[in-house]
Design an enzyme around this catalytic site. Structure first.
Site, PDB file in Angstrom:
ATOM      1  N   HIS A  48      -1.578  71.251  66.438  1.00 48.34           N
ATOM      2  CA  HIS A  48      -2.169  70.764  67.690  1.00 48.34           C
ATOM      3  C   HIS A  48      -2.368  71.900  68.690  1.00 48.34           C
ATOM      4  CE1 HIS A  48      -1.850  66.676  66.293  1.00 48.34           C
ATOM      5  NE2 HIS A  48      -0.630  66.954  65.877  1.00 48.34           N
ATOM      6  N   LYS A 106      18.344  82.090  71.416  1.00 53.19           N
ATOM      7  CA  LYS A 106      19.264  83.187  71.096  1.00 53.19           C
ATOM      8  C   LYS A 106      18.490  84.491  70.961  1.00 53.19           C
ATOM      9  CE  LYS A 106      22.377  82.001  72.000  1.00 53.19           C
ATOM     10  NZ  LYS A 106      22.688  80.682  72.404  1.00 53.19           N
ATOM     11  N   CYS A 132      28.164  85.970  89.868  1.00 50.14           N
ATOM     12  CA  CYS A 132      29.101  86.784  90.612  1.00 50.14           C
ATOM     13  C   CYS A 132      30.536  86.400  90.242  1.00 50.14           C
ATOM     14  CB  CYS A 132      28.963  86.656  92.127  1.00 50.14           C
ATOM     15  SG  CYS A 132      27.352  87.108  92.725  1.00 50.14           S
ATOM     16  N   ASN A 181      31.138  84.490  96.327  1.00 51.63           N
ATOM     17  CA  ASN A 181      30.291  83.993  95.246  1.00 51.63           C
ATOM     18  C   ASN A 181      29.655  82.703  95.754  1.00 51.63           C
ATOM     19  OD1 ASN A 181      29.183  83.097  92.826  1.00 51.63           O
ATOM     20  ND2 ASN A 181      31.136  82.310  92.048  1.00 51.63           N
ATOM     21  N   GLY A 182      28.322  82.629  95.734  1.00 45.93           N
ATOM     22  CA  GLY A 182      27.646  81.425  96.223  1.00 45.93           C
ATOM     23  C   GLY A 182      26.452  81.816  97.076  1.00 45.93           C
ATOM     24  N   GLU A 219      17.277  76.437  69.692  1.00 45.41           N
ATOM     25  CA  GLU A 219      18.450  77.274  69.917  1.00 45.41           C
ATOM     26  C   GLU A 219      18.267  78.658  69.276  1.00 45.41           C
ATOM     27  OE1 GLU A 219      20.727  77.467  71.831  1.00 45.41           O
ATOM     28  OE2 GLU A 219      22.372  78.574  70.934  1.00 45.41           O
ATOM     29  N   GLU A 231      16.877  85.725  74.426  1.00 43.31           N
ATOM     30  CA  GLU A 231      17.769  86.105  75.532  1.00 43.31           C
ATOM     31  C   GLU A 231      18.534  87.393  75.263  1.00 43.31           C
ATOM     32  OE1 GLU A 231      20.945  83.384  76.532  1.00 43.31           O
ATOM     33  OE2 GLU A 231      21.240  82.869  74.444  1.00 43.31           O
ATOM     34  N   TRP A 237      25.759  89.410  90.761  1.00 36.25           N
ATOM     35  CA  TRP A 237      24.510  88.999  90.116  1.00 36.25           C
ATOM     36  C   TRP A 237      23.604  88.606  91.284  1.00 36.25           C
ATOM     37  CZ3 TRP A 237      21.419  84.594  89.662  1.00 36.25           C
ATOM     38  CH2 TRP A 237      20.520  84.602  88.590  1.00 36.25           C
ATOM     39  N   ARG A 278      30.005  87.338  84.365  1.00 37.59           N
ATOM     40  CA  ARG A 278      29.453  86.458  85.400  1.00 37.59           C
ATOM     41  C   ARG A 278      28.331  87.126  86.193  1.00 37.59           C
ATOM     42  NH1 ARG A 278      32.830  82.160  86.622  1.00 37.59           N
ATOM     43  NH2 ARG A 278      31.730  81.934  88.584  1.00 37.59           N
ATOM     44  N   LYS A 299      26.835  84.495  82.848  1.00 37.79           N
ATOM     45  CA  LYS A 299      27.467  83.530  81.951  1.00 37.79           C
ATOM     46  C   LYS A 299      27.507  82.141  82.550  1.00 37.79           C
ATOM     47  CE  LYS A 299      29.752  82.196  78.300  1.00 37.79           C
ATOM     48  NZ  LYS A 299      28.909  81.912  77.124  1.00 37.79           N
TER      49      LYS A 299
HETATM   50  C1  F6R Z   1      22.375  80.519  76.316  1.00 36.50           C
HETATM   51  C2  F6R Z   1      23.351  80.091  77.305  1.00 36.50           C
HETATM   52  C3  F6R Z   1      22.884  79.231  78.426  1.00 36.50           C
HETATM   53  C4  F6R Z   1      23.946  78.168  78.744  1.00 36.50           C
HETATM   54  C5  F6R Z   1      23.567  77.377  79.993  1.00 36.50           C
HETATM   55  C6  F6R Z   1      24.565  76.280  80.292  1.00 36.50           C
HETATM   56  O1  F6R Z   1      22.986  81.252  75.290  1.00 36.50           O
HETATM   57  O2  F6R Z   1      24.494  80.437  77.239  1.00 36.50           O
HETATM   58  O3  F6R Z   1      21.656  78.645  78.159  1.00 36.50           O
HETATM   59  O4  F6R Z   1      24.070  77.328  77.637  1.00 36.50           O
HETATM   60  O5  F6R Z   1      23.489  78.239  81.091  1.00 36.50           O
HETATM   61  O6  F6R Z   1      25.828  76.792  80.539  1.00 36.50           O
HETATM   62  P1  F6R Z   1      27.117  75.875  80.497  1.00 36.50           P
HETATM   63  O7  F6R Z   1      27.282  75.402  79.076  1.00 36.50           O
HETATM   64  O8  F6R Z   1      28.245  76.750  80.935  1.00 36.50           O
HETATM   65  O9  F6R Z   1      26.873  74.723  81.425  1.00 36.50           O
END
Ligand code: F6R
Length: 607
Positions: free
Chosen positions: A503, A484, A2, A100-101, A480, A487, A74, A27, A602
């Site tokens: 395994h 990517k 949010c 937000n929260g 990673e 997601e 969100w 967000r 985010k």
């Molecule tokens: C994936 C992604 C998330 C963040 C995770 C941590 O692309 O962006 O997995 O890496 O939510 O976020 P931060 O780095 O802001 O603590």
């Protein structure tokens, strides 16, 4: 999760709020809403979907007023409906707020408020609006303070009242809030990006603080109603940095930002002649640094994969046993931490709730707690006793890219700093630094292949499942790459260490289950090659990331993306980039909303 924004000043509030919401959309983006106070009347408009939906809707009304609040949601409590979208009114339609929260004891509060209250939504926030209203006796700030003393949970909130057309009340506990200071105007938001167009002067609200803001004045109080003096800080990011600069998506821009921001991360933080690094913000004496006998790297998601690379650096260069802990696990498993443990919290946003809570736990247990963070002035940056900014600039795409490479850069430098105090020679330090300095040019060589990678993405985009394989320091790269892809494209993918395939997971392989293998020339090259041969024998389509000049990789696979040679420790800085570009193009070709993938936000500011 949010994003909230508030404005009070001389401008028309609506355009400022809508523009600000666009900046905050990363967000949360399942619904949005805005409320503007025009004389004594509050106009509220809400819409399900992206900010564009709301922007369309407000065009149909004339909404005037120089004070207002807005929210992009969100969902946590209640489904995605217009009724559940913020802002929420209290009972008599005069008090309205954005939040937000999470209010954890909302059921208890609802019960205490009794049957006279009727709710239009399923949200905890609406109950909070009613609670504040029930404490209102003419002074809005006091009503907010009294109400919040009954609340358990987290909040960043902005409250507006029709009888108080000259002030907004804002409060923070566990959810970020920044106040932007303009000329005869104030902006309040979950982060600084919405206000960058107008001001670089900001005030960060701390947990437990409440502020009363008019267009000429901001007064801050703690929950005991004592006045608190706040400092105005200057932020470095400019507005342009936060824009797409001609790229189709923020994610693509941020992938291409990597060579430049990598230089920003390491600049001025090492001495080549001495083969040493000196990150000023660590705030530890040489004796304290020598006393550290264990390092714990705490992070979530992509940041945790960067941390897995960091583990190699700390162990190899500094000889300090290092663990990586996913923040949400660390905080609940009674971790063994003492005054010789150094804990780094690694986070792009600096606002990830689990990481913050884990660091608080480590601090309580007496560890040195430091941050490796991107967002200046974020909660982790302020709550840790030192650390370093990664200088990646604003990262607005939900999927993290440039923050990952810069986190690794900083961990390399910290590992070198500790290593030079303990075991490694100036010559080894110099070798690492020279290799680090070559990374931006080598990243550029990979970025130049973006069209070729796009053509490869076209071949793989219709598969339903994908495996990523790596070994050693390239296992986090596989994780990673897999994250990517899943997601942003919603293709199912898994990552395994190459040696684990036989395994169990190898049973999944078939002509419909491609494998992306990271097989660059490091000490495990031969082992990885054998694993790739095993896959080849199962006829799975195979895409390899290989070191330039490795002609054998071509014969072994269907497709190869070549990357320049570098020191083994630094391979992830290069090998991850083709996987970012690959995931990006697959997602674009599948018509996904690359910058704002479904169900994600985010910064994850709730547990
Ligand atoms: C994936 C992604 C998330 C963040 C995770 C941590 O692309 O962006 O997995 O890496 O939510 O976020 P931060 O780095 O802001 O603590």
């Amino acid at each position: 999760m949010c994003g909230i924004i508030g404005y009070i000043g001389n401008k028309q509030a609506l355009p400022v709020l809508i523009k600000g919401l666009r900046r905050l959309e990363y967000r949360g983006y399942d619904s949005a809403g805005v409320a503007v106070l025009d004389k004594e009347k509050i106009h509220r408009t809400r819409a399900v979907g992206k900010i564009d939906e709301l922007a369309e809707k407000v065009k149909q009304e004339e909404i005037l007023g120089t004070i207002g609040i807005a929210h992009t949601r969100w969902a946590t409590h209640g489904g995605v409906t217009e009724d559940n979208a913020h802002p929420h009114f209290g009972k008599d339609g005069k008090l309205v707020l954005v939040h937000n929260g999470i209010i954890e004891n909302y059921r208890e509060i609802k019960e205490k408020l009794g049957d006279k209250h009727e709710y239009k939504s399923e949200t905890d926030t609406e109950i909070l609006a009613h609670l504040i209203e029930s404490h209102y006796k003419g002074n809005l700030r006091e009503a907010v303070e009294h109400a919040l003393s009954h609340v358990r949970g987290t909040y960043g909130l902005v409250v507006m009242h029709a009888d108080h057309p000259d002030s907004l009340i804002t409060a923070r506990l566990g959810s970020p809030l920044v106040v932007g200071v303009g000329e005869g105007e104030y902006y309040i938001a979950s982060d600084a990006t919405p206000m960058l167009t107008y001001t670089k002067k900001v005030i960060y609200l701390e947990d437990g603080e409440v502020a009363e803001i008019s267009k000429d004045k901001m007064e801050t109080f703690n929950l005991k109603d004592e006045v608190i003096t706040k400092c105005v800080e200057e932020i470095e990011w400019d507005d342009e940095q936060a824009e797409k600069q001609g790229y189709d998506h923020f994610m693509l821009k941020e992938i291409f930002d990597q060579p430049t921001v990598f230089e920003d991360a390491i600049r001025g933080r090492y001495n080549l002649e001495e083969g040493a690094a000196h990150l000023g913000g660590l705030n530890m004496t040489v004796e304290e640094m020598r006393s550290v006998d264990r390092i714990i790297l705490i992070a979530c998601g992509t940041a945790s994969y960067a941390a897995m690379v960091g583990k190699y650096a700390f162990e190899r260069l500094a000889g300090i046993p290092t663990e990586v802990d996913v923040a949400s696990e660390f905080r609940y498993r009674d971790p063994i931490v003492n005054e010789k443990t150094l804990v780094f919290g690694i986070s792009q946003s600096g606002e990830t709730a689990d990481t913050i809570a884990a660091l608080r736990e480590a601090k309580r247990k007496g560890a040195y707690v430091r941050g490796i963070v991107n967002v200046v002035g974020s909660t982790i940056a302020r709550e840790t006793d030192g650390g370093s900014y990664i200088h990646a600039g604003p990262e607005l795409a939900v999927a993290s890219t440039k923050a990952y490479t810069n986190m690794i850069a900083i961990m390399m430098l910290y590992a070198l700093q500790f290593g030079r105090l303990r075991r490694i020679t100036p010559a080894t330090g110099q070798r690492l630094l020279k290799a680090l300095r070559e990374i931006p040019a080598k990243m550029n060589q990979i970025l130049e292949q973006a069209d070729k990678i796009k053509a490869i993405a076209e071949k793989y985009k219709d598969y339903k499942d994908v495996f990523f394989l790596g070994r050693g320091i390239n296992f986090p790269v596989a994780l990673e790459g897999s994250l990517k892809l899943k997601e942003i494209s919603y293709i199912h993918s898994e990552a395994y260490p190459g040696g684990e395939m036989k395994h169990g997971p190898i049973a999944l392989l078939s002509e419909d289950f491609p494998v992306i293998g990271i097989m660059t020339k490091d000490q495990l090259y031969d082992k990885m090659r054998s694993n790739i041969e095993e896959i080849r024998a199962r006829k799975a389509p195979l895409l390899l990331i290989a070191t330039q000049g490795d002609e054998g990789a071509k014969e072994l696979s269907d497709d190869v993306i070549y990357v320049p040679d570098t020191m083994e420790l630094l391979e992830p800085l290069l090998n991850t980039i083709p996987l970012q570009i690959f995931a990006y193009h697959v997602a674009v070709m599948l018509g996904r909303d690359v910058d704002r993938p479904r169900n994600l936000a985010k910064s994850v500011t709730v547990e």
